[in-house]
Design a protein around this motif. Structure first.
Motif, PDB file in Angstrom:
ATOM      1  N   ASN A   1       0.871  -1.191   0.000  1.00 33.67           N
ATOM      2  CA  ASN A   1       0.000   0.000   0.000  1.00 33.67           C
ATOM      3  C   ASN A   1       0.902   1.233   0.000  1.00 33.67           C
ATOM      4  O   ASN A   1       1.101   1.879   1.023  1.00 33.67           O
ATOM      5  CB  ASN A   1      -0.899  -0.001   1.243  1.00 33.67           C
ATOM      6  N   ASP A   2       1.465   1.550  -1.172  1.00 35.84           N
ATOM      7  CA  ASP A   2       2.532   2.541  -1.204  1.00 35.84           C
ATOM      8  C   ASP A   2       2.063   3.976  -1.003  1.00 35.84           C
ATOM      9  O   ASP A   2       2.879   4.887  -0.941  1.00 35.84           O
ATOM     10  CB  ASP A   2       3.357   2.425  -2.485  1.00 35.84           C
ATOM     11  N   ASP A   3       0.752   4.204  -0.916  1.00 36.23           N
ATOM     12  CA  ASP A   3       0.257   5.548  -0.592  1.00 36.23           C
ATOM     13  C   ASP A   3      -0.314   5.611   0.816  1.00 36.23           C
ATOM     14  O   ASP A   3      -1.056   6.525   1.165  1.00 36.23           O
ATOM     15  CB  ASP A   3      -0.813   5.976  -1.601  1.00 36.23           C
ATOM     16  N   LEU A   4       0.072   4.633   1.667  1.00 35.00           N
ATOM     17  CA  LEU A   4      -0.480   4.520   3.013  1.00 35.00           C
ATOM     18  C   LEU A   4       0.004   5.656   3.913  1.00 35.00           C
ATOM     19  O   LEU A   4       1.190   5.973   3.946  1.00 35.00           O
ATOM     20  CB  LEU A   4      -0.070   3.167   3.620  1.00 35.00           C
ATOM     21  N   LEU A   5      -0.904   6.270   4.650  1.00 32.62           N
ATOM     22  CA  LEU A   5      -0.591   7.236   5.682  1.00 32.62           C
ATOM     23  C   LEU A   5      -1.129   6.712   7.008  1.00 32.62           C
ATOM     24  O   LEU A   5      -2.195   6.080   7.051  1.00 32.62           O
ATOM     25  CB  LEU A   5      -1.229   8.596   5.382  1.00 32.62           C
ATOM     26  N   VAL A   6      -0.403   6.953   8.103  1.00 31.53           N
ATOM     27  CA  VAL A   6      -0.874   6.517   9.410  1.00 31.53           C
ATOM     28  C   VAL A   6      -0.908   7.704  10.361  1.00 31.53           C
ATOM     29  O   VAL A   6      -0.251   8.723  10.141  1.00 31.53           O
ATOM     30  CB  VAL A   6       0.008   5.395   9.992  1.00 31.53           C
ATOM     31  N   SER A   7      -1.697   7.548  11.419  1.00 28.17           N
ATOM     32  CA  SER A   7      -1.863   8.608  12.413  1.00 28.17           C
ATOM     33  C   SER A   7      -1.615   8.054  13.803  1.00 28.17           C
ATOM     34  O   SER A   7      -1.684   6.833  14.030  1.00 28.17           O
ATOM     35  CB  SER A   7      -3.284   9.180  12.348  1.00 28.17           C
ATOM     36  N   GLU A   8      -1.320   8.958  14.727  1.00 32.01           N
ATOM     37  CA  GLU A   8      -1.115   8.552  16.111  1.00 32.01           C
ATOM     38  C   GLU A   8      -2.343   7.794  16.616  1.00 32.01           C
ATOM     39  O   GLU A   8      -3.485   8.214  16.387  1.00 32.01           O
ATOM     40  CB  GLU A   8      -0.859   9.774  16.980  1.00 32.01           C
ATOM     41  N   GLY A   9      -2.101   6.670  17.263  1.00 29.14           N
ATOM     42  CA  GLY A   9      -3.179   5.869  17.816  1.00 29.14           C
ATOM     43  C   GLY A   9      -3.700   4.798  16.885  1.00 29.14           C
ATOM     44  O   GLY A   9      -4.489   3.934  17.323  1.00 29.14           O
TER      45      GLY A   9
END
Length: 847
Positions: A77-85
């Motif tokens: 998933n090369d456009d994956l973004l993650v967030s805190e939590g």
């Protein structure tokens, strides 16, 4: 080995490094603080906030196919973004694994013990597309917008990655390395092509010899174009040497060889400036750099450089020269421990008056534990020093400390006829068994009722596929070759209370040798720890032991007992060579008794030769596994087994077949002045991926092996231009135009959406493969293949653990995209080609 065993190996490495003594001349070699210097660009951004995810057991892993669910997630998933939590998954105890906020300390470093076995996620928002240098340290790997790149896990501060940022959010995911600290920042390069002085490989200039020296310096190509037609000139004391520079791939940092003039013999300075100038085909200056080199005498400790036949790179070794300048003296090969520089290894020894001591690098201070390319480095240094010092061929000796003690056990068992005596100091004989012994010692530290105890110490029975993968490591299983120590004397030196390489390991070797060996000495230094000063290596009784032993001449040998795990690694003892095995990569052995006959017994040998020219002509008969043959003196005779297991006189084996010159497995592709050829005939995404994969492997070979690999597109490959060189092909038959030239009739064919293996079709885009085969237009060269059937397969092949010490790879491994999540469970087929390089005569396991 599963991820937990190798995770323990990681913990041990940390213990080892923390235990290395800073006294004396052998010192630790990590944490170079060059990260705080900016010589290559203008600072744009320092990463001060990020997210961290701890994944117990997945941080550092030296298995051949480590499970890596985190990178699997980002690669697929090369456009994956993650967030805190955000919750990534649950661990083996059912606890949620959560991305948590992390911030740097006052040194701009993400540093906390909780970062062990962790990944650090960083974002940078760019207001435009731009080419930058990503600089980081402390990580073993990084993906930048979904593309993998080599890390800086020894924390040297070496890494600079030219990369093109996209407009908007750019994502960097770093796998934390051996030490729980990571630093990262972004630089704007000062110019498109420039030098960097990080990671120089340079000689000492010797004022009492007149020669041109080899050196290595890195060039940054911070552009999207190939840079060609460059020359680099080095000027010393008004003298200049110029060499052509290979084409620089786009967005790369490439280590180039340079030629350096010598100094005037009347000079009295201890430093000399070397001025480097990079020019284009019109002789315009592109970049300049001044460096300083030490000026020394060849009669004192110094460094030498040479060009490696593995990859054309510049390597160095250090010398403690004899105080006597005559030829025909002894030669001592001393191999260093983990984190020790070769120059410090040699400096730990006083100069001798009866021999020269040489200390190779293992290609890096950590290197390959003297296996794989570390083994080749030791052999190349031994060859180079032999040409320079013309030693007595009967008086060559081997010693080393810690990891170098392992190197002594390993090299001494692998090349037993090379040495008159060996002296392992604070060493462990078998790398994988050593890791297992550390695991056993960990049992006392974990409550047996803790769920982690079961996870660490109770493993499932290995599958047939896993056993085949492990079999590729037979040449490294030193204890299986233990009777090879009969070739020479052995002096074991160990500290009485060593808790880094525990003393029980040395006592175990004393016990093993005591059952069959009649020429070994064992000494425990009273109250000695792992390092107790320079006499941990420079121990007079060792050199007295050496002085009384020589390599016996062929006619004086009444018995030879020799074993090998692969003729491609070690084939010969004195005048007898094992050319081919019955079962590949199982131990092959012969024992020989000599009187007026040669009485030879073999095991797992398919083809063997006897070079009778080394004997004085007093042997008339050969009894080979109870079959009798009349011998003709002064000939080299070959004997091969037929289908019924009967020996016959045969002609010299064809070089088209397997033999000592090329025998696999897959790691063997990365030598013989190897060139990487990547696909350009696929889709835009395929072409980008294969270029990056080849560049990623080249980056890794530079970092781990101080290497220099020529990288070219398939459109520039020709059989004649790259004659007799190993080639690694990136791509498949449909997208790499060099495939048909090199692999048109190969036993495995990879297409888009299909792999054809022995008449079987494996369909889908998820397949990846590594394999090695012979190069049909060459008697010596091999072809390595890194291929995939589609996008999922391309991402499955990203891991290059074939460049990690202690990993094992047969000739062929075919796997699907689940290999990233589940390791060896994702392997479909693995094994070895037969001696004719065919699949049908080979030995394979299918899942």
């Amino acid at each position: 080995m599963n991820k937990l065993v190798t995770g323990i190996a990681f913990l041990f490495t940390v213990v080892l490094l923390n235990a290395q003594q800073r006294t004396g001349n052998i010192v630790e070699y990590f944490g170079k603080e060059k990260i705080n210097e900016i010589n290559e660009g203008e600072l744009i951004h320092v990463f001060k906030k990020g997210l961290a995810l701890q994944v117990p057991g997945f941080g550092f892993n030296s298995s051949s196919f480590p499970e890596d669910p985190v990178y699997d997630h980002f690669l697929m998933n090369d456009d994956l973004l993650v967030s805190e939590g955000d919750v990534f998954s649950v661990d083996y105890l059912g606890n949620e694994m959560i991305w948590e906020k992390v911030e740097v300390d006052s040194a701009s470093t993400f540093s906390d013990r909780s970062l062990r076995s962790s990944y650090v996620y960083l974002e940078y928002k760019s207001n435009k597309e731009q080419i930058v240098l990503f600089e980081a340290s402390g990580h073993s790997l990084v993906t930048i917008n979904g593309m993998p790149h080599e890390g800086d896990h020894y924390d040297f501060g070496y890494n600079l990655i030219p990369t093109k940022l996209k407009k908007g959010t750019n994502v960097f995911v770093l796998k934390v390395g051996r030490f729980p600290r990571v630093r990262a920042r972004i630089l704007k390069p000062y110019q498109a092509v420039q030098f960097t002085t990080r990671d120089l490989t340079m000689p000492d200039l010797l004022k009492d010899e007149n020669k041109v020296y080899d050196g290595g310096i890195r060039l940054i190509n911070a552009s999207e174009n190939w840079v060609k037609d460059l020359k680099v000139s080095a000027t010393v004391q008004g003298k200049t040497e110029t060499v052509q520079v290979l084409k620089l791939p786009p967005l790369s940092v490439y280590k180039i060889p340079v030629k350096i003039p010598g100094v005037d013999g009347t000079t009295d300075v201890d430093k000399e400036k070397v001025s480097l100038v990079l020019t284009d085909k019109k002789n315009n200056s592109v970049a300049t750099q001044d460096i300083e080199l030490n000026v020394k005498s060849k009669t004192k400790h110094h460094k030498k450089t040479f060009i490696s036949k593995v990859d054309g790179s510049v390597q160095y070794y250090s010398v403690a020269p004899s105080t006597n300048s005559t030829d025909n003296q002894a030669l001592f090969l001393s191999v260093h421990g983990a984190s020790v520089e070769a120059v410090n290894q040699a400096n730990a020894y006083k100069q001798k008056d009866w021999g020269n001591l040489i200390a190779p690098t293992n290609r890096r201070p950590f290197g390959f534990a003297w296996e794989d390319w570390g083994r080749l480095d030791a052999l190349e240094v031994l060859e180079d020093a032999t040409q320079i010092y013309s030693p007595d061929p009967q008086r060559i000796y081997l010693t080393g400390h810690s990891m170098g003690g392992h190197g002594t056990w390993y090299l001494g068992a692998t090349y037993p006829d090379h040495f008159a005596a060996i002296a392992p100091c604070a060493g462990y004989p078998d790398l994988l068994a050593y890791r297992d012994s550390f695991k056993e010692r960990m049992k006392d530290r974990i409550d047996p009722n803790d769920e982690r105890f079961k996870r660490l110490f109770f493993e499932p029975t290995p599958t047939d596929v896993e056993l085949m993968i492990a079999r590729a490591g037979t040449p490294s299983r030193t204890l299986k070759l233990i009777r090879n120590y009969l070739h020479h004397g052995v002096y074991i030196l160990h500290g009485e209370i060593d808790n880094v390489v525990p003393t029980f390991i040395a006592r175990d070797m004393r016990s093993r040798l005591g059952k069959f060996h009649n020429d070994f000495t064992y000494y425990e230094y009273p109250d000695g720890t792992h390092w107790y000063g320079n006499h941990s290596v420079d121990w007079d009784p060792i050199f007295n032991f050496f002085k009384r032993r020589t390599i016996k001449k062929a006619d004086d040998l009444k018995r030879i007992d020799f074993s090998t795990g692969s003729p491609g690694v070690s084939a010969t003892s004195h005048y007898v060579t094992i050319h081919q095995q019955v079962t590949p990569f199982e131990v092959s052995n012969f024992t020989l008794e000599k009187s007026d006959s040669l009485v030879v017994t073999t095991d797992n040998v398919a083809l063997i030769s006897f070079d009778l020219k080394q004997l004085d002509g007093n042997v008339s008969k050969l009894v080979l596994d109870q079959q009798e043959f009349v011998l003709a003196n002064n000939e080299k005779l070959y004997y091969g087994k037929d289908d019924q297991g009967k020996w016959n006189v045969v002609s010299k084996p064809s070089l088209e077949e397997k033999g000592p010159h090329r025998n696999g497995g897959f790691k063997d592709a990365f030598r013989n002045n190897v060139v990487f050829v990547y696909a350009t005939k696929g889709s835009e995404k395929e072409n980008q991926w294969y270029l990056n994969k080849a560049r990623f492997d080249a980056e890794t070979f530079w970092y781990k092996a101080n290497g220099k690999v020529e990288l070219i597109p398939d459109t520039e490959f020709s059989l004649s231009k790259y004659k007799d060189r190993n080639v690694v092909v990136y791509g498949n038959r449909d997208n790499n135009s060099a495939w048909k030239k090199l692999l048109g009739d190969a036993p495995i064919q990879v297409y888009n959406d299909k792999v054809v293996v022995d008449g079987r079709d494996l369909r889908g885009e998820q397949w990846g493969s590594y394999y090695i085969t012979s190069r049909k237009d060459s008697d010596i060269a091999s072809i390595g293949v890194v291929a995939a059937t589609g996008e999922k397969g391309m991402k499955a092949i990203y891991e290059n653990h074939y460049m990690v010490n202690g990993t094992t790879f047969p000739d062929v491994v075919i796997f699907d995209d689940t290999v990233l999540k589940y390791g060896t469970k994702g392997i479909k087929c693995t094994g070895f080609f037969g001696n004719d390089w065919s699949f049908k005569t080979g030995d394979f396991e299918w899942k």
